[in-house]
Design a protein around this motif. Sequence first.
Motif, mmCIF file in Angstrom:
data_model
loop_
_atom_site.group_PDB
_atom_site.id
_atom_site.type_symbol
_atom_site.label_atom_id
_atom_site.label_comp_id
_atom_site.label_asym_id
_atom_site.label_seq_id
_atom_site.Cartn_x
_atom_site.Cartn_y
_atom_site.Cartn_z
ATOM 1 N N GLU A 185 13.822 16.643 -6.770
ATOM 2 C CA GLU A 185 13.561 15.227 -6.510
ATOM 3 C C GLU A 185 13.701 14.913 -5.025
ATOM 4 N N MET A 186 14.723 15.488 -4.386
ATOM 5 C CA MET A 186 14.919 15.259 -2.952
ATOM 6 C C MET A 186 13.786 15.871 -2.145
ATOM 7 N N GLU A 187 13.319 17.031 -2.572
ATOM 8 C CA GLU A 187 12.203 17.682 -1.874
ATOM 9 C C GLU A 187 10.934 16.835 -1.940
ATOM 10 N N GLY A 188 10.715 16.183 -3.088
ATOM 11 C CA GLY A 188 9.492 15.416 -3.265
ATOM 12 C C GLY A 188 9.593 13.958 -2.892
ATOM 13 N N PHE A 189 10.732 13.544 -2.339
ATOM 14 C CA PHE A 189 10.888 12.141 -1.948
ATOM 15 C C PHE A 189 9.919 11.816 -0.813
ATOM 16 N N LYS A 190 9.164 10.739 -0.967
ATOM 17 C CA LYS A 190 8.050 10.443 -0.063
ATOM 18 C C LYS A 190 8.494 10.146 1.370
ATOM 19 N N LEU A 191 9.726 9.701 1.554
ATOM 20 C CA LEU A 191 10.205 9.366 2.896
ATOM 21 C C LEU A 191 10.962 10.509 3.558
ATOM 22 N N GLY A 192 11.100 11.639 2.881
ATOM 23 C CA GLY A 192 11.799 12.790 3.448
ATOM 24 C C GLY A 192 13.215 12.942 2.923
ATOM 25 N N LYS A 193 13.783 14.135 3.171
ATOM 26 C CA LYS A 193 15.114 14.455 2.654
ATOM 27 C C LYS A 193 16.196 13.553 3.249
#
Length: 377
Positions: free
Chosen positions: A279-287
């Motif tokens: 989920e963190m990897e795919g977060f649109k605003l970055g890690k």
Amino acid sequence: MGEAPEIQLQILAEDNKLDENAAERQTNGSMSQSTTIPRKRSYKWWLLMTVYTFFLLSGQSVATLLGRLYYDKGGNSKWLATLVQVAGFPILIPLYYLSSYKSANHSTTTSNSTTKPPSVLVLSGMYSGLGVLLAAACLLYSVGLLYLPVSTYSLICASQLAFNALFSFFLNSQKFTPFIINSLVLLTISSALLIFQNDSSGSTQVSRGKYVIGFVCTVAASAGYGLMLSLTQLCFQKILRKETFKVVLDMIIYQSLAATLIILAGLFASGEWEGLGKEMEGFKLGKSSYVNVLVWIAVGWQVFSIGAVGLILEASSLFSNVISTLGLPVVPVFAMVFFHDPMSGVKVISMLLAIWGFVSYVYQHYLDDRKSETGKV
């Protein structure tokens, strides 16, 4: 001749007993008065109420908006969204030790020094029970925020004032007046209108079934939170019987600790923890933004907690909830600006009814103030 001194001693003993009873009645009366309108309205009290109000409104608005941002940008874990609502309590530990140090320095002058403190077993049961209720309410709020636009979600939360008033009537001896009843009716209608509103064009495109689930969960969370506020006030009155900032921090930290342990168990039992890295990897605003959003949600809710519990201690649970309702127009407007949530006619009517209900309650508080002032003259 020997009987006269004995009679005088008996009279003096009876007088002392009457004085002690009067002092006890005065102490009990002051405790009951503190649950409605504070006795002393000095500038320090007004300053403290202003600070608590600012904490409540700012923390609530920031945490709610960032919670919606978490979902909109790729967050999916309901348990993680629930965890950050309560897990930020360690940031309060420095304040806790500072308040403990000041409390120790003034322990010899406190008026409650003769009051027997509650046992560890009683305190553990109190904080654990409130922690369970807090965890359940936060989880329901997370589900509601997942399936509802933030503006709709925040307006439905107005119903917690009606629930809080109902529980306060039974638990805190809250008196109902025509203006308070009018306030509760308006706020109930305000939130009920939103069940007919489906924001399919908004940022949260969900089915009708999920919308109803979000609505029901948010109403249930509001009921649970209203009950928790009334129980918190009851604990201040019947168990803690102190009026210090340290007591406020005790209430926040220990019940948050209990709620955090429960939610962590739910997070691992549900298996959602396994997908957090992805989920963190795919977060649109970055890690880094993913972490920052979660951290600031946690900070925002702790700031809100200080304001909410502080207002309960200084005034009442219903007063704290009314101030929370004051933030209703703020979140939907910010949601319209930042998340492009539509502001439909139903929402506008709902917001106006909520504001009308809030003003009705505040006017009753104003009448109570005037009545108390004229009664002193």
